[in-house]
Each structure stands twice: as C-alpha cells, then as structure tokens.
Design a protein around this motif. Structure first.
Motif, PDB file in Angstrom:
ATOM      1  N   TYR A  68       0.808  -1.229   0.000  1.00  0.00           N
ATOM      2  CA  TYR A  68       0.000   0.000   0.000  1.00  0.00           C
ATOM      3  C   TYR A  68       0.841   1.279   0.000  1.00  0.00           C
ATOM      4  CZ  TYR A  68      -4.304  -2.647   0.913  1.00  0.00           C
ATOM      5  OH  TYR A  68      -5.372  -3.484   0.812  1.00  0.00           O
ATOM      6  N   VAL A  97      -1.603   1.208   7.446  1.00  0.00           N
ATOM      7  CA  VAL A  97      -2.581   1.390   6.378  1.00  0.00           C
ATOM      8  C   VAL A  97      -3.976   1.329   6.989  1.00  0.00           C
ATOM      9  CG1 VAL A  97      -3.462   0.513   4.176  1.00  0.00           C
ATOM     10  CG2 VAL A  97      -1.024   0.223   4.765  1.00  0.00           C
ATOM     11  N   SER A 106      -5.193   6.864  -0.875  1.00  0.00           N
ATOM     12  CA  SER A 106      -4.756   5.750  -1.706  1.00  0.00           C
ATOM     13  C   SER A 106      -5.939   5.122  -2.434  1.00  0.00           C
ATOM     14  CB  SER A 106      -4.086   4.719  -0.783  1.00  0.00           C
ATOM     15  OG  SER A 106      -3.372   3.776  -1.519  1.00  0.00           O
ATOM     16  N   SER A 157      -6.508   4.107   2.590  1.00  0.00           N
ATOM     17  CA  SER A 157      -6.982   3.455   1.366  1.00  0.00           C
ATOM     18  C   SER A 157      -8.497   3.518   1.282  1.00  0.00           C
ATOM     19  CB  SER A 157      -6.527   1.997   1.339  1.00  0.00           C
ATOM     20  OG  SER A 157      -7.254   1.297   0.345  1.00  0.00           O
TER      21      SER A 157
END
Lengths: 461, 461
Positions: B28, B43, B69, B89
């Motif tokens: 990631y 993450v 992300s 993310s």
C-alpha cells in the motif's frame, strides 16, 4: 476631485484615461441592478495589461478598493461601486488578439462584447456557443467572472466549458497565465477554474482564450403551449428522450403578457397558462422525432398547442417571445431570483416554490421563466407603481429567505448564473456551507491579501 | 507496531481495519513508480465517510501525514508513502450509491474502479466515457485527484468534465459537498474544480457524482503506418477535418517492437517508422470520409499503409497495439515523461524534442507514444539492464531539466495527465509561475492548515 490618492495615480500613469465627472461616476458605478447609489472615487479605463497591473499596485499601496467593470449588465450588483472604490473598466481593452485554426481558439481582451466574439467565430467558420439576450452589451470578462450561462446551456454548457485560458491580474498585482490553451495539464491546482465565477474578488480578468466549436447545424424553433405547470417536466422528458435539444426554455402566461404588451405579436389565438420555447436540428430525422414527441404529449394532455418555425425569421420571432421578457419587465424594477436545482429535483421544488410564492406574494405579480433543461428558474417579482422601492425590496427579501430554505432542502443554489454579488450575499450560507465560505475567504486572502478586489461582493472578507 | 499514535487511533476507532504487516506496508505504500521505498506507519481502510473524518481529525491532533490511496496505478509517485505517513486506502469504499436517470448521473464511493463505473453506466444504457488502460485497477477517486485523461480525451475531454459533484473531506476534517450535481451554480468559488487534480493535497475525495452520456455509436478502428515523424500532424489535420475522431493515438516503431515482443501479432508485413491508432463512428458517411482522408494522405506520401477493423475483435486487437505499450515496457522500469503543448505548438515542439532526446540519450532506448489529438506525448526512457537504477534516474533527470526548458518555451506542461506527485515536483516551476505556486501554497493552507494531506507531493508546503 482633488483626492491626493487620485493625484498619485495620475502621476504614476499620466496617460491613463481617468473619469471623475458625476455623470461618468453614475454610469460606471452601477450595473443593471438599480438598488445602490453609485459612488466610485473615479473610473479608470486602462489600455493595457501593464496599466492594469500598475493600477492594482497603486490600489494596494493606497488601500483603494477596485471594482472591475465590463458591460455592467449584471443582475446581482457585482459591478456596483457605491463606496468610493475605483472602477476599473475594461472597455478600452476590447481587441481580438489571435485566432488559431489548429487549436480552434480565439484569444481576446476581456472588454470585448460577447456578440463580437460570436461574430468573429462565425467569420472563421466556427461557433462560440454561449449565448444570452445581453450579448450586445455584456463583456467576455464579465461572462467569465460570473460563469455566465444563458439559453444554450442544455446543449453546450456554461461559459466555464469554453475557457481554455485566462490572464488574471491578481489582487496582489501578479499577472497569471492560467490554462494557456492546453487541452491537458495536470500540474497542480486549476486556478483558471478558480478565476471563473470569482466575480472580480480575486483579480481582474484581462484576457481570455476561448474554445470554438463547429457551427451549429441549421435549426428549427418550436413554441409549445402547456395547460399546467405539472406537465412541464414531463414534456421536457418526452422531448429530451427523442432529441438533442439546443434549448428548452419556459415562460408563464404572465411573462408572455408583458412581452406582448411590449409589442411582440401573439403566437396563438388564445392564451395558455404556460409556454416552452425549444430548438433542435432541422434535419428530417429530428423533425420526425419532434412531431412524434409533440403527438405523444398532445395525446397525454401535456400540451395544448404548438407552432414550428417555417423560416429563420419566424424562428427569431419565436425566440423574441422568450428573450424580450427581461426588457419588457425593466420598467417595473423587478426583484429577481435566479435559482437552480438538479433537474431531477425540479418537480418537487417547483411545486413547493409555487405554493410558497402564492402564499407570500398574494398582492404582487410574479413572473416565472427559465432554462428548464438546466434546472434553472428565474422568478421576477414586479414592483407595483404605488409601492415604495424600499418596502418592496424588504418584502421580497423576506420571501427570498424562505425560498433559500426551500432551495437548501432540495440541494439547490441561490444563484444559478447571475452570481452572488451584493444581491445574493445574505443567502450564500443556504447554498454553501460555513466550511466552504471559510475556505473561500482563505483563498481570497491568498490571491488578494489586502482585500482590494471588489470588496464586499460575494462575502465579507 | 507499538506506536502510541496508532494505539490512540485504535482506541478512537476500534472497528477500523488497520494493517501494519510489512508486506501490507510495502503493497500500500507505493504506486506504479518504483523509485521510493515504501515506509508508511500503517494502512487504514475506513468503511465510511465518518471514519475518514475521524482519521483526519486524529491525524491533525497527532501531526501524522495522510497519503490517500486508490488503485495506486499512478505514475508520478502521488500515492507513495515513504516517510511514516498513514496510508488511507479507499479500497473498502467502492459502492455504487445512486443512479439518476433524469440527471443522468451516477453517484459512487471513491474507491470504485473505473471499469465498474463504465460497466454500471452501460447497464443503465449510458456511457461514462473516460477510459484508459489501467481501468480495471485504478479508482475513480484517483482519477479525479489527478484529472485523469486517457484515450478518449480528443472526443470527450478529461475526467474534470464528467464530475458533477465531489464529496471532499478536507485537511481540517470538514466534509464538503461540492458541485452537488447542479448544472448551473454561480455561488462563489468552484471548490469542486479545485479538488479535481489536487492530488490528495487538499483533502480526501470520498464520493463522486459522475455525469453520464449517450452510449457511443458503433465505431471502427484504423491503424495507419506513417513514413516520417513530420507527417504526423498533417495526417491528424486531414482526418480531423473530415471526421469526429473518438481517438487519435500515436506510437513509434520502437514502441510497437516491444508490444510485438510481448506477444501481440504484427499488424503489417513490414515495419514502418510510426503508427497511428484512430477510432471513428462506423456509419457509412464516416467510412467514406475515412477512406477519402486515407486516400489523400496516401497520395501526399503522408501514410504508407493502413488497416481498418472488420470486426469488434479486430478493433480490440488494433487497440491492444497501443494499450499494451505500458505493460510491455514495465520490465525495463522506464523513466516516464508525460508532457503536453497546445496542438498548434506540436510540430515545433516535436522537432525540437526529437533533436534534444537524440542528442542527450545516444545510448538509451527512447519509446514515444501519446495522444496526439490532445497535444499529449509520453516519452519513456528504458533502463539498460546493466545500468544501475540511481545512475539511470540521475541521467534522465538531467535530460528532463532540458525538456522542461523546451516545454516552457512552447507554453507546455510537464504533466499532461499523470500529475506532479513526487516525480515532476522539481520541474513544476517550468510550467507554473512562482506567483501561481505561491497561490497554491496559500490555498493549501486554507484547506489543510496543518499540512497533513499528502505531505511533500506537488510542492513543498
């Protein structure tokens, strides 16, 4: 005028045309709103970008506010100078600078009227498709500063879509070349789009590179008579499903009554409650679809009558019924609302708004028209001759507060295409959140640190 | 990880999915650039807008940088987390939220892949027309954050044109609903356009309302073989004058060589120096115009050969020759330039750039391709196996400095569609003026006062 600040401007730019006569101050100090008493300190008519930059630097040094001025056809008071500001008119900067056939762009000075842009595009076999009734007087700089919309948005979008580049003199006097005619540029924040619709509060648009497109195919205009307000969105859906519409404009019986009183010939033998002016390509396939749509609406009782233009002259005549509304109302000094919602939110919003206005304006004449295909309604309240201007405006403002709440509930905007200026400023917070307005203030501070650009417009800095 | 800051995040949001395994951090922490060593602190995979807001508030309190992300298919390092940032993310936020047939819009969470947006539009009988090769992996949030372009820009424009609304969680944790699907809204600065192409430096795009359009008419693809570089713009002009082009893509012999080595079948019996892939409507009129344009170019010696797709399968096959370039080059870890100029500036820019690259990269293989119809060229420099990565990048950076000067002279951009990120940051000042970059810094300060959003990307705050 013996203002020492003006003397210093004269000394700085001896060639600058500077107007200080009362008639000039009045003429250049106001726009099509008539609510504020013009009171600029002077009117500067620079002839070059360098002059504009020098004036901005002087204004920063002297703490003078600048009101950028195009054709002053605005309806929100964005070009009003009522507090000793310097009006900076782009009137002398009206040249076509370049045409590029490969890029299909036209580069112009900001003071050029929209109509001259349209004509120049046509001379090159192309089209600048943004269009509205004030085309002869408004300037392209003002169009960009308000992201002007108009009668072709349903087909071509707003001014924003047609600006490939802008030269902006910021509030700190920097000349920025934004966009620069590039089709693709992903190099940081798009300050061009920030300049568009900034209403002169970030800087002065001095030049623009406009995109042109293929000329429109020959078109026909149709006027439809509708029996009810409820039919409007259904008629729109029926026509849009079958055709690429170039325009889809709505007006009420009351609006048409004023246009006819203004001298236009009546389109039908009898009056109908609502009308639509729509335009579409005049090819065979489109005409067949139009007739099919019309037949379908007639059958469902959604339209009561219709006429299709048989010539360009008749098409122009049908357009006049829509375009002459604003001038036919001018003598009533109307109070104007210019609101928008998502197209899908229109039926509910229309019903609620109609009820609100019927309830709140029992004695006042309300004239509705607008760009239904864009979710944009113009609501004009006419001042009775016997009513004092202040009392009239106060009553309208009271109702606008209620209208702003309806808009907020439907996710709409208090200004679809006129801008916020002074007129809509009290209602901005119904359309934009406190966080957004705070961000706007921060952005203004970054480009206009001393707050000299169009002070008091849009929001209080 | 026993980082006290992470513990406080876990305490704040016990349900939050938080990854800290080295393999996850590596996966990631990087995008399709492979130049930086991923080193995020963790993450986070939030499942809701509220989670995103809570994470941003935590990051402000703890002074943690956030790297938004999406699909991490970026080529400029915009999604790289190499300095202990928290990767946020959007992977779990990938739902279609609403389709509106009247507004013709699709509202989605930002983590949805482009391909699912395209498919959903098709299921509703409409089209989302932005398209490029990474469609299956990239996310719509990332597309918006870089104003992604691709292979249909010549016909449909960039991502920017298709965004009717964006929900943005700003660097200060405010949720802004920008644009809100309105066709017309002139109520102050357009923060939606500011969010588009901001590369995660102002906030996190959590939702988007996308415009859809009519499905494309059936189309044909043509592959043209060109004898010389000089012919390219003339062939483009000849085709554009006769046709509404859906795409006009260019590649060199060297690019095709890599695609063929990657397993695609050769399109012609012999090799040619340059190729064009173009797409146009498959109706009779268009095909007649294509043949006329081809005949004209053949007669003038501007093309040497050509093939038109006779089936959808063959059209897809011809497209593969263009679309497979990036993956066929991946093993060489190419250094990528993604530059643009005005279309009218292309001939002079191409000539100068070809001379520059021939002079400066005598030993390196240079692969050219790009979207000629948008003025956008991709220049990939391949790393020889024997050359160390650092020395290779250093040499490429040296030449990019020279290329940036050529771009500046021609009014071009150092990033057409990939964004600035980390890769193009040293060259931003060749494309944007010092005043513009200063304004961008001021704007960032207004939306992200603590500088936690994607720190170090685009510019140093």
């Amino acid at each position: 005028m013996s203002d020492a600040r003006l003397e210093s401007l004269r000394a700085l730019l001896p060639e600058l045309r500077l107007l200080v006569e009362p008639a000039d101050l009045e003429h250049y100090g106001r726009d099509w709103t008539r609510r504020w008493t013009p009171a600029p300190m002077a009117v500067a008519l620079p002839a070059s970008v360098e002059d504009v930059q020098a004036i901005v630097c002087w204004a920063n040094a002297k703490g003078v506010g600048i009101v950028p001025s195009g054709g002053r056809t605005g309806l929100s008071g964005g070009a009003v100078a009522a507090n000793g500001e310097l009006v900076l008119s782009l009137e002398r900067m009206h040249k076509v600078l370049a045409f590029d056939a490969v890029d299909r762009t036209l580069t112009v000075q900001a003071g050029i009227p929209l109509q001259r842009v349209q004509e120049t595009a046509r001379e090159h076999g192309l089209q600048y498709p943004v269009d509205f009734a004030s085309r002869g007087s408004c300037s392209i700089g003002g169009n960009i500063a308000t992201n002007a919309g108009g009668i072709r948005v349903v087909r071509y979008g707003n001014t924003r879509e047609w600006v490939a580049g802008v030269k902006l003199v910021t509030g700190s006097g920097e000349l920025m070349e934004l966009g620069r005619g590039l089709v693709k540029d992903s190099s940081g924040y798009d300050l061009r789009h920030l300049a568009i619709a900034s209403e002169g509060t970030l800087g002065i648009i001095v030049e623009a590179t406009l995109k042109l497109t293929d000329p429109p195919s020959p078109s026909n205009v149709m006027l439809l008579a509708l029996p009810s307000f409820e039919a409007l969105m259904q008629v729109f859906a029926a026509f849009r499903a079958r055709l690429q519409l170039q325009a889809f404009e709505f007006l009420t019986d009351v609006a048409l009554k004023h246009v006819l009183a203004h001298g236009e010939p009546p389109p039908f033998e009898q009056a109908h409650p609502y009308y639509v002016v729509t335009e579409f390509a005049s090819d065979e396939a489109s005409e067949a679809e139009v007739l099919a749509a019309f037949g379908q609406c007639l059958e469902q009782g959604l339209v009561s009558d219709g006429v299709i233009s048989a010539s360009d002259a008749q098409a122009a005549q049908l357009w006049r019924l829509r375009e002459a509304i604003t001038e036919s109302l001018a003598r009533y000094v109307p109070y104007k609302n210019d609101v928008s919602v998502r197209i899908s939110a229109m039926p509910a919003f229309l019903a609620e708004t109609q009820a609100l206005l019927g309830r709140e304006y029992p004695q006042l004449e309300v004239v509705w028209f607008g760009h239904i295909g864009d979710g944009n309604l113009h609501i004009n309240i006419l001042k009775p001759d016997a009513m004092a201007q202040d009392a009239f405006v106060a009553d309208c403002e009271r109702v606008t507060k209620l209208l702003a709440q309806v808009l907020e509930a439907h996710g709409g905007s208090i200004s679809a295409e006129h801008g916020i200026g002074l007129v809509k400023k009290p209602y901005l917070s119904c359309t934009r959140s406190a966080a957004e307005i705070a961000a706007m203030r921060g952005i203004k501070a970054a480009l206009d640190p001393n707050g000299i650009m169009n002070p008091g417009k849009l929001f209080d800095a």
